[in-house]
Design a protein around this motif. Structure first.
Motif, PDB file in Angstrom:
ATOM      1  N   MET A  87     -19.071  10.362  21.863  1.00 37.36           N
ATOM      2  CA  MET A  87     -18.808  11.796  21.941  1.00 37.36           C
ATOM      3  C   MET A  87     -19.771  12.556  21.030  1.00 37.36           C
ATOM      4  O   MET A  87     -20.195  12.060  19.990  1.00 37.36           O
ATOM      5  N   ALA A  88     -20.108  13.767  21.459  1.00 38.10           N
ATOM      6  CA  ALA A  88     -20.999  14.630  20.673  1.00 38.10           C
ATOM      7  C   ALA A  88     -20.174  15.605  19.837  1.00 38.10           C
ATOM      8  O   ALA A  88     -19.098  16.057  20.249  1.00 38.10           O
ATOM      9  N   ALA A  89     -20.712  15.948  18.681  1.00 40.36           N
ATOM     10  CA  ALA A  89     -19.986  16.787  17.732  1.00 40.36           C
ATOM     11  C   ALA A  89     -19.735  18.195  18.240  1.00 40.36           C
ATOM     12  O   ALA A  89     -18.664  18.775  18.005  1.00 40.36           O
ATOM     13  N   THR A  90     -20.715  18.776  18.939  1.00 41.03           N
ATOM     14  CA  THR A  90     -20.562  20.161  19.388  1.00 41.03           C
ATOM     15  C   THR A  90     -19.276  20.337  20.178  1.00 41.03           C
ATOM     16  O   THR A  90     -18.562  21.336  20.015  1.00 41.03           O
ATOM     17  N   TYR A  91     -18.955  19.351  21.009  1.00 42.06           N
ATOM     18  CA  TYR A  91     -17.749  19.422  21.832  1.00 42.06           C
ATOM     19  C   TYR A  91     -16.527  18.876  21.109  1.00 42.06           C
ATOM     20  O   TYR A  91     -15.545  19.594  20.880  1.00 42.06           O
ATOM     21  N   LEU A  92     -16.578  17.609  20.702  1.00 42.53           N
ATOM     22  CA  LEU A  92     -15.364  16.960  20.195  1.00 42.53           C
ATOM     23  C   LEU A  92     -14.913  17.561  18.865  1.00 42.53           C
ATOM     24  O   LEU A  92     -13.706  17.740  18.639  1.00 42.53           O
ATOM     25  N   ASN A  93     -15.843  17.889  17.989  1.00 36.36           N
ATOM     26  CA  ASN A  93     -15.437  18.456  16.703  1.00 36.36           C
ATOM     27  C   ASN A  93     -14.799  19.832  16.857  1.00 36.36           C
ATOM     28  O   ASN A  93     -13.974  20.242  16.042  1.00 36.36           O
ATOM     29  N   THR A  94     -15.190  20.540  17.916  1.00 32.39           N
ATOM     30  CA  THR A  94     -14.530  21.817  18.215  1.00 32.39           C
ATOM     31  C   THR A  94     -13.084  21.564  18.637  1.00 32.39           C
ATOM     32  O   THR A  94     -12.154  22.236  18.162  1.00 32.39           O
ATOM     33  N   LEU A  95     -12.878  20.591  19.516  1.00 30.02           N
ATOM     34  CA  LEU A  95     -11.512  20.248  19.922  1.00 30.02           C
ATOM     35  C   LEU A  95     -10.666  19.846  18.719  1.00 30.02           C
ATOM     36  O   LEU A  95      -9.535  20.326  18.543  1.00 30.02           O
TER      37      LEU A  95
END
Length: 521
Positions: free
Chosen positions: A270-278
Motif C-alpha cells: 500500500m502507498a502512504a498517500t492513500y492508506l495513511n489518509t484512511l
C-alpha cells in the motif's frame, strides 16, 4: 466516321472491362466473410475499451499502491508516449456508418451513443497530452496528416456532443425506441446510458475548473442547467446505476487473484498517500483493502484493529529501502483476503455514483449550482463505504492474514456507526462551502477512486493539488509529478509537421512532460 468508330470502340471496351471486373469480384467474393458489421457488434468492442484495469500504472501514479521489487515494476514518473484511443475512435466512426446504412429506428440508439463515446475518448486522450487531431482525424483516410485541434476546442466539441447525445436519448426514450444490443454494462438500457452521459458531462465540466472565468465556456451555466433540471438531464441515483466492469471466474478474472498470489502479493504494498489518509481518519475501508503491518503491531503491542498498524510506503522511497521495510513488516500489504482469495474481488468503476455525489458536492461548493453540498458529500462517503461492505449500523467483518500461515486469516468484527464513529470527527465533518470544505470533498473523492476510474485520481491531483502526492528517489523526474504525457512516437514519424506546430503552440516546441497543458494553466 473513323473518329466515331473509335469513340464507340472505346465505350464498348470500358463497358466490357467494367463488366469483367464486376464478374471477377462476384466470383471471388468470400462467402464466409461479412461485407458489413452490425453496429451492435462494433458497439460491444468500443465500450470494452472504456474499461481501465486496476493494478496498472494509473494505480501507482495515483499513489494507491507501490511496487517494492524492481523486477516487477517501479513507481517512477519518467513518462514517455501516451497510449491513445484512435483505433477506438475509428470504430466509433465505423459504427456510425453502419448505423446510417441500416437507417430507421434500429440506427438511432447507436448514433446517439456515438456522440457520447466520441466525447468520452477524446476527453480521455486530451487529458493525457493536450491538443490533438480531432476535426480532421475523424474523417479517416480523407486526411492522413490531420491538424491538431486546440485542447479548448476539443472540450467544447465534447460538451456539444454530450448535449446532443442527451437530447437524442430523450427523444428516443420518449418515443419508446430503446432498441439497443451489444451492451454488457447496462443491459441495453438507454435510460441507464442517459444517466451515464449526464454524469460524465458533470465530470467533464469540473475538469475545466481552472477555466471557470472563460466566458466562452459557460461552465457554471452548463453545470447549473444539468443539476437544476433532472427531467431533461437524469443523473445516477444509486450504485445500481454505475458504469462498471464486472469480473467472473473464467475469462474475465480480477487482475489480482489467487492464481497470481505467489507472484504479486509480496511485490506490491500500500502507498502512504492513500492508506495513511484512511488510517488518519480512522476509516474502516482500511480494514477492507489492506493488511495491518505486523512488524508495527508487534513492536508496539497494538491490537490488529488499531489504525496505527495501517501504514503505506512513500511512493518516492527507494525501492530497496521499501522492500526491506516490507520484509520487516513495517508496511501494509494489499489485502490478500479480498484480492487474492478468489477471482472476482470487486467491480471496477468507469463512471460511478460515488464520484457523481462528490462532483455535485464540489460544484455546489464552488457556487456552480444551488443545492446541499454536505448532503451529497455524505452520500458519496456512504456509497463508497457501502461498496466495501461498510454500512451504518452494521458490524464490519475484517480479515487479517495470519503471520506465517499460508491461506489462513484471523477475523474481527467491529461495530460501526457512520455518524458517531466516523462523521463526528472534525477532519471528516463538512466544513461548509469554503476551501476547507472543498478539500474534504476532494479528499473523499480521491479515496473513492481507489482501484477504479483510470487516471481520474491523477487528473484531480493535477487540477487541484489534492491530495498532496509524495516524491523522492523512487519517483524519478527530479522529484516532480509530471503534468502530461509525451505524444506517441508514431506521431513524429507520420504527422511530424503538424505535431511540431502543436508543440510550438503549447510547450515552446518541446515535448516536455513537466510543462502544463492548457486545461491546468
Amino acid at each position: 466516321m473513323k473518329k466515331i468508330y473509335s469513340v464507340v470502340f472505346l465505350f464498348i471496351a470500358l463497358v466490357t472491362a467494367s463488366s469483367c471486373k464486376k464478374e471477377f469480384e462476384d466470383k471471388f467474393k468470400n462467402p464466409n466473410q461479412a461485407e458489413h458489421v452490425p453496429p451492435d457488434l462494433i458497439f460491444t468492442g468500443i465500450i470494452n475499451e472504456m474499461y481501465e484495469a486496476p493494478f496498472g500504472g494509473s494505480e501507482r501514479w495515483g499513489q494507491y499502491t507501490a511496487a517494492n521489487y524492481f523486477y516487477y515494476s517501479t513507481n517512477s514518473y519518467d513518462w514517455t508516449g501516451a497510449s491513445l484511443d484512435y483505433p477506438t475512435v475509428k470504430n466509433i466512426v465505423k459504427m456510425e456508418e453502419e448505423a446510417n446504412r441500416l437507417g430507421g429506428a434500429v440506427a438511432k440508439p447507436y448514433l446517439a451513443l456515438a456522440k457520447f463515446l466520441k466525447a468520452y475518448f477524446f476527453v480521455r486522450m486530451s487529458l493525457k497530452v493536450g491538443d490533438l487531431p480531432m476535426t480532421e482525424a475523424i474523417k479517416g483516410a480523407a486526411n492522413l496528416k490531420p491538424k491538431y485541434d486546440l485542447q479548448k476546442d476539443i472540450f467544447k466539441q465534447a460538451m456539444s456532443w454530450l448535449e446532443e447525445s442527451n437530447n437524442d436519448l430523450n427523444s428516443l426514450i420518449a418515443a419508446g425506441n430503446t432498441e439497443l444490443r451489444g451492451d454488457f454494462y447496462l443491459k441495453n438500457s438507454l435510460p441507464a446510458w442517459q444517466k451515464v452521459v449526464n454524469s460524465f458531462h458533470l465530470r467533464t465540466l469540473l475538469q475545466l475548473s481552472k477555466k471557470v472565468d472563460d466566458a466562452d465556456l459557460q461552465l457554471k451555466q452548463q453545470f447549473s442547467a444539468i443539476v437544476s433540471n433532472p427531467t431533461k438531464y437524469p443523473l445516477m441515483q444509486s450504485m445500481a446505476d454505475n458504469l462498471q466492469y464486472v469480473y467472473n471466474e473464467s475469462a474475465n478474472k480480477y487482475p489480482n487473484n489467487k492464481d497470481n498470489l505467489g507472484n504479486d502479493a509480496l511485490r506490491f504494498n500500500m502507498a502512504a498517500t492513500y492508506l495513511n489518509t484512511l488510517s488518519s481518519l480512522h476509516d474502516p475501508r482500511a480494514y477492507m483493502v489492506a493488511e495491518p503491518a505486523w512488524g508495527i503491531a508487534k513492536e508496539n503491542n497494538y491490537v490488529l484493529t488499531d489504525f496505527r498498524n495501517f501504514v503505506g510506503a512513500n511512493s518516492g522511497e527507494d525501492q530497496g529501502v521499501m522492500l526491506d521495510k516490507v520484509q520487516k513488516g513495517m508496511y501494509s500489504l494489499i489485502g490478500r483476503y479480498r484480492y487474492y482469495s478468489g477471482y472476482t474481488a470487486e467491480n471496477t468503476f468507469i463512471i460511478s455514483y460515488p464520484e457523481l455525489c462528490f462532483n455535485l458536492a464540489e460544484g455546489i461548493n464552488r457556487g456552480w449550482a444551488v443545492g446541499d453540498a454536505e448532503s451529497w458529500y455524505k452520500k458519496g462517503i456512504q456509497a463508497s463505504m457501502g461498496f466495501y461492505g461498510v454500512k451504518d449500523g452494521n458490524n464490519v467483518v475484517y480479515f487479517a492474514k495470519k503471520e506465517g500461515k499460508a491461506g489462513e486469516y484471523d477475523s474481527f468484527t467491529i461495530s460501526f456507526s457512520f455518524e458517531n464513529d466516523y462523521y463526528s470527527q472534525a477532519a471528516v465533518k463538512y466544513a461548509g462551502n469554503s476551501m476547507a470544505g472543498l478539500n474534504q470533498i476532494l479528499t473523499q473523492k480521491y479515496l473513492a477512486f481507489f482501484r477504479n476510474s483510470g487516471f481520474e485520481a491523477y487528473n484531480q491531483y493535477r487540477r487541484t493539488g489534492v491530495p498532496a502526492f509524495l516524491t523522492g528517489p523512487g519517483t524519478l523526474n527530479s522529484g516532480r509529478i509530471p503534468l502530461r504525457f509525451q505524444y506517441p512516437a508514431l506521431d513524429r514519424t507520420t504527422n511530424g509537421d503538424q505535431l511540431n506546430i502543436a508543440l510550438q503552440r503549447q510547450y515552446q516546441g518541446v515535448d516536455d512532460i513537466n510543462m502544463a497543458p492548457w486545461i491546468v494553466k
